[in-house]
Each structure stands twice: as C-alpha cells, then as structure tokens.
Design an enzyme around this catalytic site. Structure first.
Site, PDB file in Angstrom:
ATOM      1  N   HIS A  97     -66.171  40.095 -20.046  1.00  0.00           N
ATOM      2  CA  HIS A  97     -64.962  39.948 -20.854  1.00  0.00           C
ATOM      3  C   HIS A  97     -63.769  40.331 -19.999  1.00  0.00           C
ATOM      4  CE1 HIS A  97     -62.135  40.397 -24.171  1.00  0.00           C
ATOM      5  NE2 HIS A  97     -62.961  39.621 -24.831  1.00  0.00           N
ATOM      6  N   ASP A 110     -69.939  37.205 -28.641  1.00  0.00           N
ATOM      7  CA  ASP A 110     -70.569  35.893 -28.759  1.00  0.00           C
ATOM      8  C   ASP A 110     -72.050  35.914 -28.451  1.00  0.00           C
ATOM      9  OD1 ASP A 110     -68.302  34.514 -29.522  1.00  0.00           O
ATOM     10  OD2 ASP A 110     -67.580  34.493 -27.467  1.00  0.00           O
TER      11      ASP A 110
HETATM   12  N1  CMC Z   1     -72.265  35.909 -15.606  1.00  0.00           N
HETATM   13  C1  CMC Z   1     -72.320  36.145 -14.289  1.00  0.00           C
HETATM   14  N2  CMC Z   1     -71.296  36.615 -13.556  1.00  0.00           N
HETATM   15  C2  CMC Z   1     -70.136  36.836 -14.191  1.00  0.00           C
HETATM   16  C3  CMC Z   1     -69.989  36.605 -15.571  1.00  0.00           C
HETATM   17  C4  CMC Z   1     -71.103  36.137 -16.278  1.00  0.00           C
HETATM   18  N3  CMC Z   1     -71.036  35.895 -17.583  1.00  0.00           N
HETATM   19  N4  CMC Z   1     -68.724  36.915 -15.953  1.00  0.00           N
HETATM   20  C5  CMC Z   1     -68.093  37.319 -14.838  1.00  0.00           C
HETATM   21  N5  CMC Z   1     -68.955  37.276 -13.774  1.00  0.00           N
HETATM   22  C6  CMC Z   1     -68.637  37.680 -12.393  1.00  0.00           C
HETATM   23  C7  CMC Z   1     -67.800  36.632 -11.698  1.00  0.00           C
HETATM   24  O1  CMC Z   1     -68.594  35.710 -11.009  1.00  0.00           O
HETATM   25  C8  CMC Z   1     -66.944  37.465 -10.789  1.00  0.00           C
HETATM   26  O2  CMC Z   1     -67.709  37.799  -9.669  1.00  0.00           O
HETATM   27  P1  CMC Z   1     -66.987  37.954  -8.214  1.00  0.00           P
HETATM   28  O3  CMC Z   1     -66.030  39.096  -8.363  1.00  0.00           O
HETATM   29  O4  CMC Z   1     -68.138  38.231  -7.303  1.00  0.00           O
HETATM   30  O5  CMC Z   1     -66.304  36.647  -7.932  1.00  0.00           O
HETATM   31  C9  CMC Z   1     -66.711  38.760 -11.570  1.00  0.00           C
HETATM   32  O6  CMC Z   1     -67.826  38.862 -12.478  1.00  0.00           O
HETATM   33  C10 CMC Z   1     -65.399  38.770 -12.364  1.00  0.00           C
HETATM   34  O7  CMC Z   1     -65.324  37.563 -13.120  1.00  0.00           O
HETATM   35  P2  CMC Z   1     -63.954  36.861 -13.516  1.00  0.00           P
HETATM   36  O8  CMC Z   1     -64.243  35.447 -13.884  1.00  0.00           O
HETATM   37  O9  CMC Z   1     -62.940  37.110 -12.450  1.00  0.00           O
HETATM   38  O10 CMC Z   1     -63.536  37.708 -14.797  1.00  0.00           O
HETATM   39  P3  CMC Z   1     -62.529  37.254 -15.898  1.00  0.00           P
HETATM   40  O11 CMC Z   1     -62.022  38.503 -16.512  1.00  0.00           O
HETATM   41  O12 CMC Z   1     -61.532  36.277 -15.375  1.00  0.00           O
HETATM   42  O13 CMC Z   1     -63.494  36.439 -16.913  1.00  0.00           O
HETATM   43  C11 CMC Z   1     -64.809  35.786 -18.763  1.00  0.00           C
HETATM   44  C12 CMC Z   1     -63.872  36.863 -18.166  1.00  0.00           C
HETATM   45  C13 CMC Z   1     -65.103  36.143 -20.219  1.00  0.00           C
HETATM   46  C14 CMC Z   1     -64.120  34.406 -18.728  1.00  0.00           C
HETATM   47  C15 CMC Z   1     -66.118  35.727 -17.938  1.00  0.00           C
HETATM   48  O14 CMC Z   1     -66.757  37.006 -17.952  1.00  0.00           O
HETATM   49  C16 CMC Z   1     -67.085  34.638 -18.400  1.00  0.00           C
HETATM   50  O15 CMC Z   1     -66.951  33.483 -17.993  1.00  0.00           O
HETATM   51  N6  CMC Z   1     -68.071  35.023 -19.289  1.00  0.00           N
HETATM   52  C17 CMC Z   1     -68.963  34.036 -19.881  1.00  0.00           C
HETATM   53  C18 CMC Z   1     -68.241  33.334 -21.020  1.00  0.00           C
HETATM   54  C19 CMC Z   1     -68.110  34.195 -22.253  1.00  0.00           C
HETATM   55  O16 CMC Z   1     -69.056  34.840 -22.694  1.00  0.00           O
HETATM   56  N7  CMC Z   1     -66.903  34.183 -22.845  1.00  0.00           N
HETATM   57  C20 CMC Z   1     -66.642  34.873 -24.103  1.00  0.00           C
HETATM   58  C21 CMC Z   1     -65.569  35.894 -24.006  1.00  0.00           C
HETATM   59  S1  CMC Z   1     -65.585  36.967 -25.442  1.00  0.00           S
HETATM   60  C22 CMC Z   1     -65.060  35.975 -26.730  1.00  0.00           C
HETATM   61  C23 CMC Z   1     -63.610  35.861 -26.794  1.00  0.00           C
HETATM   62  O17 CMC Z   1     -62.928  36.897 -26.912  1.00  0.00           O
HETATM   63  O18 CMC Z   1     -63.135  34.713 -26.762  1.00  0.00           O
END
Ligand code: CMC
Length: 427
Positions: free
Chosen positions: A305, A362
């Site tokens: 998240h 989720d």
């Molecule tokens: N599985 C594997 N690796 C992950 C995941 C995941 N679900 N989420 C983040 N990472 C890794 C990512 O690869 C990155 O690694 P590195 O630093 O080595 O490049 C690191 O963790 C940070 O990720 P980020 O994409 O920079 O983090 P963010 O804050 O921009 O993204 C997120 C947050 C929710 C988009 C992301 O965690 C994700 O895509 N999760 C899966 C989708 C999901 O479950 N979304 C629902 C969010 S909660 C409902 C809502 O409030 O809408």
C-alpha cells in the site's frame, strides 16, 4: 512544533511556514516557493505533497491506524451501521437516534432512479463490465437531476449528495441484473441500506427475498471499511474534477473511473483472480518467487500500500468477516486456505518484511464478496457504492473551503526546446 522551514536557493534563504495538523506530520507551506525562487517542487505520485486541508479521515500508515472523524475504523465496523458512518463522514459527528432516523429517511427517499435512466442500460452490451456501465450512468445523472447541479447552492449540494449515496446501490444492482438478463428490482425502503442492495441484486420479482443476517452484517462491514480513505487516487480525482466547478455527478463519475484501475479499487478483483489462479497451497512458492523476480511484472495483488507500511487495519477486520461468513454459510472455499497460507508465508519472507508489504483491505474483501455471491466483475462496483460517501464528503468539504482553487499541478518539462516548423516535403 517547528516554526518555519528555511529553504536556500541560489544563496537566498527564505522561511516557509510550517503548519501543524491535529495529529500527523507537520506540513511545509510552499505556496510562495515559485514566487520567491522561480522553482517548482518535483513530486510525481504526490508521495510528499499534501494537496488540501481536511478534517475527515486520518491514516497513520506506519502504525496501521485509520480514523474516520477521529473514530478507529475497527470500532466503527464493530458497532455502527453504514448509514450512521455516512452521517459521520458527511456531517462530522455520529448521529443521535433522532438524527439517525432523519438521515435514513432523507437517503431512502432518493433510492429510486428516474425511469428513463433505466433505458440507458439497454444500450450496453450484456457482457459490458459493470464499472464501464457505472462510469456512464453516474455521469448521466447530471442530465436527469438539474435541480441539484448548482454547486454554489448548499441545499442543492446536499440534495445531490443524498441522491448519489441513495442511488448508487440501485444503479449498481441494475448493472448486475442487466449482465445476468434478469429484470431490474425497485428499491424497498423498509430495508437497511445493505439489505436493500442485496435484495435488488439477488432478489427476483417472482418470489420474496429473505435477507440472511450474516450476509447483511458482512455487507454493512464491507461498506463501512471502504467508505473513505483520505486523499487516495480516486478521491483526489473527485477533488480535482470538482475544483474546476464541475457538477457532483460528473465528479463522482470521474472517481469511479479512477477507482477501476487494478492498482486501486480494481485490486480486489485482481486479488481474487490471483487466489483462484494459485488454486492450491502447494503452488504458493511459485507465485512468491514471481513476485520477487525483478524481471517479472507480476505483483501479489492485495499486498502493499502506498500509505500503510504496516498491517492495513481494514484487512484485519475483513479477515475476521471472511472467516465468519465462510463458517456461518458453511462454505469451504479452498481460496480462503490459499489466502491464509499466502499471508503467512509472505509475512515471514524477508522480501516482504524489508519492503513492508502487508495484506491490504482487498486481500480479503474479494473472498467475502465471492462468498456472498457477487461475481468478480462486481467487486469494484461494491467498492464504488461504499466510497461514494467518502467522495461526497471530501467534495463537500472542498466546496466549503474558502481557500479552494482549481487544481493545476506544474511539471518538469523534458521535451524539445522551441524549434522551427519543418514543411512536410522537407521531413
Ligand atoms: N508484490 C510484490 N512486490 C511489490 C508489491 C506487491 N504487491 N507492491 C510493491 N512491491 C515492491 C515493488 O516492486 C517495489 O520494489 P523495488 O523497490 O525493489 O522496486 C517496492 O515494493 C515499492 O513498490 P512501489 O510500487 O514503489 O510502491 P507504491 O507505494 O507506489 O505502490 C501499490 C503501492 C498499492 C500500488 C503496490 O503495492 C501494488 O501494486 N500492490 C498490488 C495492488 C494492490 O493490492 N492495490 C490495492 C491497494 S489498497 C486498496 C486501495 O486503497 O485502493
């Protein structure tokens, strides 16, 4: 508290006020930064930018805390109804019994939709994604309710709010009914918000619909847990659309479009699809390995998240709801075993620990909605029904804010500098 932050650019030092909220980090007021320095800040994804002042929802992502108007989310989910939570988010306080009855009455008298709006549905293909239908029909409401589109009139704003909250379940249930080829059901205002939605979705005109209290309770909790979440992508979209003076129906339609994405509200659908794809506990290591592989775009849906770097407090409640629904309905779904085992393995894996990736709301909400009987394509629609309350509360707060301005971010331009036009035959 820090009084001021000093920023030095080209040898000039300027002080910028530091603003304190009631809780949470202080905020550096950089509104005059460009005027003083000729520089913008660069913050794609708004990871360090507060775009507004708000009194509605507070999140402490490190501690895993979520408060609606100061009340912890788990206490509200345990003890309140969705309608009382809607009153809280919109008006700032939990209602007393008289206020609660009045608010319920005010909402339920708007549950029916204009009969002509129903004809819109017939223009969609039967296999249309219900979120595509919702983007269309919610935006189309502006064409039907002209008497509540004057955004400068507080009474019209309130009527539009009530209409949106009340009609979303009706529109959502109709999207479902259309996809399965069953007749639309009119709302029944003697039922609770959740009960009415369940009946319009799963009932048929040929026989009475008996509401299962376990399902109704799960539905109430789902609605409460997803009602607001501070300045997330869809809420910011609603605020940005509203900042130009667009009517509330158009703004909520914009929010629905943003919510649809798999990184936001669409994650519940993606999470359940992933659990089904994993299928059995023995396949989990394969998917964990893929999530950790930098060359594989696969992510564990329902994990991670932007704000929570601890367990999402909504996921804790949702996990309990999922267990209760499956136990009480006597459903033994292998995906729940996969979910629990995946959570256990991921939470003990150094990759997930290091990156602070915990299950989010989720992860379990899909299991609950699936057990209730919703197809995956309806998951994000349910999220939209619930989040409409938060969107409307945030939109109203913005409209009442004397400092409100049109949202207009700037950019770091890296395209070509000015150049001369080249005629077609010279290119
Ligand atoms: N599985 C594997 N690796 C992950 C995941 C995941 N679900 N989420 C983040 N990472 C890794 C990512 O690869 C990155 O690694 P590195 O630093 O080595 O490049 C690191 O963790 C940070 O990720 P980020 O994409 O920079 O983090 P963010 O804050 O921009 O993204 C997120 C947050 C929710 C988009 C992301 O965690 C994700 O895509 N999760 C899966 C989708 C999901 O479950 N979304 C629902 C969010 S909660 C409902 C809502 O409030 O809408």
């Amino acid at each position: 508290m820090t009084d001021a932050a000093n920023i030095s650019v080209d040898g000039h030092n300027d002080d910028y006020a530091v603003l304190a909220g009631s809780v949470g980090p202080e905020v550096i007021d950089i509104r005059k930064l460009y005027a003083k320095t000729g520089r913008f800040t660069f913050d794609p994804g708004f990871t360090s930018t507060a775009a507004c002042e708000s009194k509605i929802t507070y999140i402490d992502g490190d501690e895993g805390i979520l408060l609606y108007r100061g009340y912890p989310i788990d206490e509200l989910a345990e003890n309140s109804t969705f309608m009382d939570v809607a009153h809280l988010l919109l008006n700032g306080e939990l209602p007393n019994p008289a206020q609660s009855a009045k608010f319920n009455h005010d909402i339920t008298r708007h549950t029916m939709i204009h009969e002509q709006l129903a004809q819109f549905y017939r223009g969609f293909r039967r296999d249309a994604h219900p979120m595509a239908i919702m983007c269309g029909v919610v935006g189309a409401m502006a064409a039907f309710y002209h008497d509540s589109t004057d955004i400068h009139d507080p009474h019209q704003r309130m009527v539009a709010s009530h209409r949106l909250i009340a009609k979303m379940p009706t529109l959502a249930a109709m999207a479902y009914k259309y996809s399965v080829g069953q007749p639309f059901l009119y709302p029944d205002n003697s039922l609770s918000f959740a009960g009415n939605f369940l009946r319009m979705t799963f009932g048929v005109p040929a026989e009475p619909y008996v509401i299962d209290p376990v399902v109704e309770d799960a539905m109430e909790k789902l609605l409460i847990l997803q009602a607001d979440h501070e300045q997330n992508a869809s809420t910011s979209t609603v605020r940005l659309a509203g900042s130009s003076g667009a009517n509330p129906f158009a703004c909520i339609s914009a929010g629905i479009a943003c919510l649809w994405g798999p990184a936001h509200g669409g994650a519940n659908e993606a999470a359940l699809n992933m659990l089904r794809e994993i299928g059995t506990v023995d396949r989990i290591p394969e998917f964990i390995a893929r999530a950790k592989n930098k060359d594989d775009p696969f992510r564990l849906m329902g994990f991670g998240h932007r704000v929570y770097k601890n367990y999402d407090p909504r996921a804790k409640v949702m996990a309990k709801v999922a267990k209760n629904v499956l136990d009480k309905l006597g459903i033994s779904d292998p995906i729940f075993d996969v979910a629990r085992e995946l959570e256990r393995i991921a939470l003990s894996d150094p990759y997930f620990i290091e990156k602070k990736l915990y299950p989010n709301v989720d992860f379990y909400s899909g299991v609950v909605m699936s057990a209730i009987g919703f197809p995956t394509s309806m998951f994000t629609v349910l999220f939209a029904v619930s989040r409409t309350v938060g969107w409307i509360a945030q939109w109203t707060e913005m409209m009442e804010d004397p400092e409100q301005k049109i949202g207009r971010p700037r950019q770091l331009y890296t395209g070509p500098a000015k150049r001369d036009f080249v005629p077609l035959d010279k290119r």
